[in-house]
Design an enzyme around this catalytic site. Structure first.
Site, short mmCIF file in Angstrom:
data_model
loop_
_atom_site.label_atom_id
_atom_site.label_comp_id
_atom_site.label_asym_id
_atom_site.label_seq_id
_atom_site.Cartn_x
_atom_site.Cartn_y
_atom_site.Cartn_z
N ASP A 55 8.90 -11.46 96.40
CA ASP A 55 8.51 -10.22 95.72
C ASP A 55 8.82 -10.32 94.23
O ASP A 55 9.98 -10.33 93.83
CB ASP A 55 9.29 -9.03 96.32
N TYR A 60 8.83 -8.17 85.67
CA TYR A 60 10.03 -9.00 85.79
C TYR A 60 9.96 -10.22 84.88
O TYR A 60 10.96 -10.92 84.71
CB TYR A 60 10.26 -9.48 87.24
N LYS A 85 3.24 -7.00 91.15
CA LYS A 85 3.01 -5.58 90.87
C LYS A 85 2.40 -5.39 89.49
O LYS A 85 2.73 -6.12 88.55
CB LYS A 85 4.33 -4.79 90.95
N HIS A 118 3.11 -0.47 90.46
CA HIS A 118 4.58 -0.50 90.40
C HIS A 118 5.20 0.90 90.45
O HIS A 118 6.20 1.12 91.15
CB HIS A 118 5.01 -1.25 89.14
N1 LIG Z 1 9.33 -1.62 93.16
C1 LIG Z 1 10.38 -1.38 92.40
O1 LIG Z 1 10.36 -0.47 91.55
C2 LIG Z 1 11.62 -2.21 92.55
C3 LIG Z 1 12.81 -1.83 91.91
C4 LIG Z 1 13.95 -2.62 92.10
C5 LIG Z 1 13.89 -3.73 92.91
N2 LIG Z 1 12.69 -4.10 93.50
C6 LIG Z 1 12.59 -5.32 94.36
O2 LIG Z 1 13.59 -5.28 95.35
C7 LIG Z 1 14.39 -6.47 95.27
C8 LIG Z 1 15.80 -6.19 95.71
O3 LIG Z 1 16.37 -5.14 94.96
P1 LIG Z 1 17.55 -5.35 93.88
O4 LIG Z 1 17.47 -6.70 93.35
O5 LIG Z 1 17.46 -4.21 92.94
O6 LIG Z 1 18.88 -5.09 94.72
P2 LIG Z 1 19.55 -5.59 96.08
O7 LIG Z 1 18.76 -6.67 96.73
O8 LIG Z 1 19.87 -4.37 96.86
O9 LIG Z 1 20.92 -6.19 95.55
C9 LIG Z 1 20.99 -7.31 94.72
C10 LIG Z 1 22.43 -7.46 94.25
O10 LIG Z 1 23.29 -7.62 95.39
C11 LIG Z 1 23.97 -8.86 95.28
N3 LIG Z 1 23.95 -9.44 96.63
C12 LIG Z 1 22.88 -9.97 97.27
N4 LIG Z 1 23.22 -10.41 98.49
C13 LIG Z 1 24.54 -10.17 98.62
C14 LIG Z 1 25.47 -10.43 99.66
N5 LIG Z 1 25.08 -11.03 100.78
N6 LIG Z 1 26.76 -10.05 99.47
C15 LIG Z 1 27.14 -9.44 98.31
N7 LIG Z 1 26.31 -9.17 97.31
C16 LIG Z 1 25.01 -9.54 97.45
C17 LIG Z 1 23.21 -9.71 94.27
O11 LIG Z 1 24.11 -10.55 93.57
P3 LIG Z 1 23.77 -12.08 93.16
O12 LIG Z 1 22.31 -12.17 92.79
O13 LIG Z 1 24.67 -12.28 91.97
O14 LIG Z 1 24.13 -12.93 94.32
C18 LIG Z 1 22.65 -8.64 93.35
O15 LIG Z 1 23.62 -8.25 92.39
C19 LIG Z 1 14.26 -6.85 93.79
O16 LIG Z 1 14.68 -8.16 93.52
C20 LIG Z 1 12.80 -6.60 93.56
O17 LIG Z 1 12.03 -7.67 94.09
C21 LIG Z 1 11.57 -3.35 93.33
#
Ligand SMILES: NC(=O)c1ccc[n+]([C@@H]2O[C@H](COP(=O)([O-])OP(=O)(O)OC[C@H]3O[C@@H](n4cnc5c(N)ncnc54)[C@H](OP(=O)(O)O)[C@@H]3O)[C@@H](O)[C@H]2O)c1
Length: 286
Positions: A55, A60, A85, A118
């Site tokens: 994704d 990004y 997106k 998005h």
């Molecule tokens: N459509 C939208 O508007 C939108 C908005 C936000 C996000 N997204 C998508 O959703 C994806 C995921 O969301 P997100 O990146 O915001 O947050 P997330 O996946 O909820 O959390 C990511 C964070 O958690 C940490 N983490 C990951 N796995 C872990 C584990 N097993 N134990 C402890 N900590 C862990 C990562 O650290 P490290 O990387 O340092 O390991 C990072 O800081 C994004 O990458 C993006 O593709 C979409």
């Protein structure tokens, strides 16, 4: 890039059939906030670990890095599901068609599997024109499925009142602190798949919550695995992000345990309507 041994078993990820028949892995890999230069390594690690859905987004600024990892991987194009997106400032019919050209160029792909608007950006009021371009994109085969992100029920209703194509997916912020009961019910009623962004609530307070810790200890699993398992059992598509190789593996090692219904309910009860990101009704950033 050979995929052997234990990794091969991990590719056995459940799938969701979208409303146009396209099949999408229920677990994917997110790359929000990963700098382009680090994205290729992270995505390559994820593909080796067994992820088959990535994704990204124009906003990004790492579609190139994703594309480089895909090009390096020894995988057939139809073995990987790629989502990108359309950014807010590119909404509008002609702008959307041009923006997809740009994204496909950066990714080095002929088509994506899922293209999402998005954000609705209600103040801009261009998502109906944008969606007309999305209809052309899917009928031209430049995306296998089309959907939206951060749409609230009112935005979805308006879109569906003005189009015969129902979004295949709505990608929304969703985790145990923001359970999105109303939107998930709306999606279920209209055949829209729910995809959870920030499924771990960005890895902060949620992972330390005592209820999560207690369930994790009972299963001998980590807090992140318990939360991701909760999503899968609710039927959500999840796209956790990590740049840490051990966490990338941890977050896909979910298919040999199950939460009891009471544990799912206990996690759902953590809902406090807490957003880590913007409110879609107010977010209009260019
Ligand atoms: N459509 C939208 O508007 C939108 C908005 C936000 C996000 N997204 C998508 O959703 C994806 C995921 O969301 P997100 O990146 O915001 O947050 P997330 O996946 O909820 O959390 C990511 C964070 O958690 C940490 N983490 C990951 N796995 C872990 C584990 N097993 N134990 C402890 N900590 C862990 C990562 O650290 P490290 O990387 O340092 O390991 C990072 O800081 C994004 O990458 C993006 O593709 C979409």
């Amino acid at each position: 890039m050979p995929i052997v041994g234990k990794d091969a078993e991990l590719t056995d990820i459940p799938t969701i059939e979208l409303n146009n028949g396209v099949v999408m892995p229920q677990l994917g890999f997110g790359v929000f906030q990963v700098p382009d230069a680090e994205t290729t390594a992270a995505v390559s690690t994820a593909l080796r670990a067994g992820y088959r859905s990535i994704d990204t987004a124009a906003a990004y600024r790492n579609e190139k890095g994703v594309g480089a990892a895909l090009a390096e991987a020894d995988l057939n194009r139809d073995d990987v599901f790629v989502t990108t997106k359309l950014w807010n400032s590119h909404q509008g019919y002609d702008e959307t068609l041009r923006a997809l050209d740009h994204s496909l160029g950066a990714l080095g792909l002929e088509y994506v599997d899922l293209y999402l608007i998005h954000w609705p950006t209600p103040a801009r009021d261009r998502y109906l024109d944008t969606w007309r371009a999305f209809e052309k994109i899917v009928s031209d085969g430049r995306s296998r499925a089309i959907g939206v992100s951060n749409f609230q029920p009112a935005h979805l209703r308006r879109l569906m009142d003005n189009s015969s194509v129902v979004p295949a997916v709505n990608q929304i912020e969703l985790h145990p602190f923001l359970v999105q009961t109303e939107l998930r019910a709306f999606h279920a009623e209209h055949g829209i798949a729910t995809e959870a962004w920030s499924p771990l609530a960005q890895g902060g307070e949620l992972l330390d919550h005592p209820t999560v810790a207690e369930i994790a200890a009972k299963h001998g699993r980590t807090a992140a695995q318990v939360i991701l398992r909760w999503h899968l059992q609710l039927g959500n598509i999840v796209i956790p992000k990590s740049v840490t190789p051990s966490r990338i593996t941890e977050n896909i090692s979910l298919f040999d345990f199950e939460l009891a219904p009471a544990e799912v309910d206990a996690l759902t009860a953590l809902d406090k309507g807490h957003r880590t990101g913007p409110d879609p009704d107010q977010f209009n950033q260019a």
